[in-house]
Design an enzyme around this catalytic site. Structure first.
Site: not given
Ligand code: PGA
Length: 236
Positions: A87, A155
């Site tokens: 992450h 992401e």
């Molecule tokens: P968010 O986070 O939906 O609050 O933007 C997603 C993540 O970091 O996995």
């Protein structure tokens, strides 16, 4: 149905978790379409039959003298079947290296746990986005059958927790590129999730994008009514 992975990050107290677990018991869902990734201490509270259990992290070593870490086998003994690896918060804030992420992924695969490999570019890296994404993929994947199990979560770092998302066209193109890179280089048809400010307000639009196999959801998943709204759209 697409996969919905709920990443609680470092949120909720024990009392809040007890209420949360009670509420999710009533969710009627296609089996295994929903994965909850609470903080480590709360994993034993999530033993429902209509969802799967995930962890936000795992140690990069098998077992032994590593104070404060949790091993893949320990997670497995708690019923965990998915682990989020790489992450961006761990890459950037906790300085997790590409090698560490690779070791974590391999340990998961050895124990038959599905790694959810997060990749994404920051705002300053947008001009070199493709190189960044490829580097984060190539430091982990190999042309071996076992890597077919890895799920990639795209992401964009600037979309996480900000309420801002890339345009639908941008998301589509990026996911398309990720999938063709993995196919060309490793002969693997990988699943790709999108994560970053997924909300009840944008899920309908996001879900029109071809190629998305599911969502990694942070903030919205802490709020059960909002999570229910997202699920309703995806189930429709
Ligand atoms: P968010 O986070 O939906 O609050 O933007 C997603 C993540 O970091 O996995």
């Amino acid at each position: 149905m697409k996969l919905i992975v709920s990443n609680h990050k470092m949120n909720l107290t024990l009392e809040e978790i007890k209420d949360y677990v009670e509420e999710i018991e009533s969710l009627s869902l296609v089996k295994n379409a929903l994965v909850f990734c609470p903080s480590f201490p709360y994993l034993p509270y999530f033993q429902g039959k209509n969802y799967s259990l995930g962890s936000q992290n795992v140690a990069d070593q098998k077992m032994g003298a590593l104070t404060g870490e949790v091993s893949v086998e320990q997670l497995k003994s708690l019923g965990v079947s998915y682990v989020i690896v790489g992450h961006s918060e761990r890459r950037k804030i906790l300085k997790e290296s590409l090698e560490t992420i690779q070791r974590k992924t391999d340990l998961c695969l050895e124990s038959e746990i599905i790694p959810i490999l997060c990749i994404g570019e920051s705002l300053d890296e947008q001009s070199v986005k493709e190189e960044i994404l490829k580097k984060e993929i190539d430091s982990v994947l190999k042309s071996e059958k076992k890597y077919e199990k890895v799920i990639i979560a795209y992401e964009p770092i600037w979309a996480i927790g900000t309420g801002i998302t890339p345009t639908e066209e941008e998301i589509k193109q990026t996911i398309q590129k990720i999938k063709s890179h993995v196919k060309e280089r490793y002969s693997i048809n990988c699943k790709v999730l999108y994560g970053g400010s997924v909300t009840p307000e944008n899920i309908e639009q996001l879900d029109k994008i071809e190629w998305i196999d599911g969502y990694l959801i942070g903030g919205t998943s802490l709020d059960i009514p909002k999570l229910k709204e997202v699920i309703k759209v995806l189930e429709a």
